[in-house]
Design a protein around this motif. Sequence first.
Motif, mmCIF file in Angstrom:
data_model
loop_
_atom_site.group_PDB
_atom_site.id
_atom_site.type_symbol
_atom_site.label_atom_id
_atom_site.label_comp_id
_atom_site.label_asym_id
_atom_site.label_seq_id
_atom_site.Cartn_x
_atom_site.Cartn_y
_atom_site.Cartn_z
ATOM 1 N N GLN A 310 -100.557 -112.658 -12.715
ATOM 2 C CA GLN A 310 -100.113 -113.607 -13.026
ATOM 3 C C GLN A 310 -100.339 -113.226 -14.313
ATOM 4 O OE1 GLN A 310 -102.737 -114.029 -11.043
ATOM 5 N NE2 GLN A 310 -101.813 -114.795 -9.730
ATOM 6 N N LYS A 311 -100.753 -112.524 -14.603
ATOM 7 C CA LYS A 311 -100.999 -112.020 -16.670
ATOM 8 C C LYS A 311 -100.652 -111.068 -17.517
ATOM 9 C CE LYS A 311 -102.248 -114.690 -19.516
ATOM 10 N NZ LYS A 311 -101.587 -115.788 -19.626
ATOM 11 N N GLY A 312 -100.447 -110.352 -15.701
ATOM 12 C CA GLY A 312 -99.481 -108.279 -16.177
ATOM 13 C C GLY A 312 -100.595 -107.932 -16.841
ATOM 14 N N VAL A 313 -101.799 -107.784 -16.437
ATOM 15 C CA VAL A 313 -102.866 -107.141 -17.141
ATOM 16 C C VAL A 313 -103.748 -106.453 -16.489
ATOM 17 C CG1 VAL A 313 -104.690 -107.525 -19.039
ATOM 18 C CG2 VAL A 313 -103.033 -108.827 -19.425
ATOM 19 N N LEU A 314 -103.462 -105.560 -17.231
ATOM 20 C CA LEU A 314 -104.269 -104.039 -15.856
ATOM 21 C C LEU A 314 -105.715 -103.456 -17.008
ATOM 22 C CD1 LEU A 314 -104.359 -101.645 -13.832
ATOM 23 C CD2 LEU A 314 -103.509 -100.150 -15.236
#
Length: 421
Positions: A310-314
């Motif tokens: 949902q946040k596009g965070v790895l």
Amino acid sequence: MALTYSRETLSDGIVLTSVTDERFKTNYITINLITNLSSNTAAVNAVIPLILSKSNSKYNTITELNKKLTSLYGSNISGDIFKIGDSQGISLSASCIADKYTFNGEKITAELTDLLLDCLFSPYVENEQFYEKNFLLCKQELVDDIDADINDKRTYAVIRAGKTIYGDEPASITSHGDKQNAEKITAKSAYQQYLNLLKTSKIEILFTGGGNPLEVKNKISEAFKKYPRLYNSNVSSNKSKLKNEAVNVIENLDVIQSKMVMAFKSEIDNAPAVKLMNAVFGTTPFSKLFLNVREKLSLCYYCSSGYNEQKGVLIVDSGVEKENTEKAEKEIINQLKEMSDGNFDESEIENSVLSIINNIRSVNDSPYALANWYLRQSYSGTNFTPEQEIERIRSVKKEDITKAAQSFVLDTVYVLTDKGE
């Protein structure tokens, strides 16, 4: 295996999803009130499912409620809180044996549904507030949960890193809220917020199991008709904004082992490719982070990655010796570059595909897992079955994985370490 799936809007902002399979010997019902995460309401929202799941106006204590549940073939009612993207979910759930497996044909599912709805709509209230004694026990349970997150330094590091990763975005707030706000909650303020959630939240109801969902649907639909709604469909999540340059944060605390959390951000819109890239990079025992950073170079006690779709965070989460933090950081970045350069072979892809497929297939093993799967699907605005998701994973090519890796940019490096020089 023949699954029967349906999704129906009951009223404004209230949707019921049912997934049935005769293989299952149990039924699972979960009512989820989803709202925007806010530092002002996260803690008070978190105490509500604890209260609702332990009593109602008919069964005033957890002992009385459990006695009733035991009489229903050991049925269960539970409350929980979860975070997804920029949203907070308050869930009240029930599980029971499917009716066809009762000794004398008892309608356990219908009776448990009534009991669940009593917990949701008719809590134990006195003087227009939650019953004080029950409330105080649940409030202390919430405070203990928050303390537990602080005492577990790995969890604490991820929470603290999130403050920098997400900044002023709602995702920086934990699902339990903070201790300061938790201690301010009163029986009255919790009750007022409970009433507000019933009116304004997005409500996702799921029935999964081996029984017929029709009676459950009718009971739930009738119950919600009695309560006015002021639903505003503003529950959503946005990709996290990339900082102009990577931020490094060092926090000193009494810890034996340093913790390092690194975050990379991307705007890519290819979830299957990112999931597979993440598996090759850092989620499996044969991933690059495990085999190289942990095993070959011995730079970390643990080192793994996770992706917040949902946040596009790895996020890469690791435990390191203090003197190895800089080396570990450089090597983690190097391993992501290896992914970006396509320096991985077909065997790594195949093994990762099999690992992901195995995890997806396990969704069909329990009503709970199925409910969780379709809840997240509905939040994301998708409707993929586990089988369809498997095909999406299988269709990913090596160049898709490479492009996914290339899209991620370093955003945050957070290190929790001791107070020594």
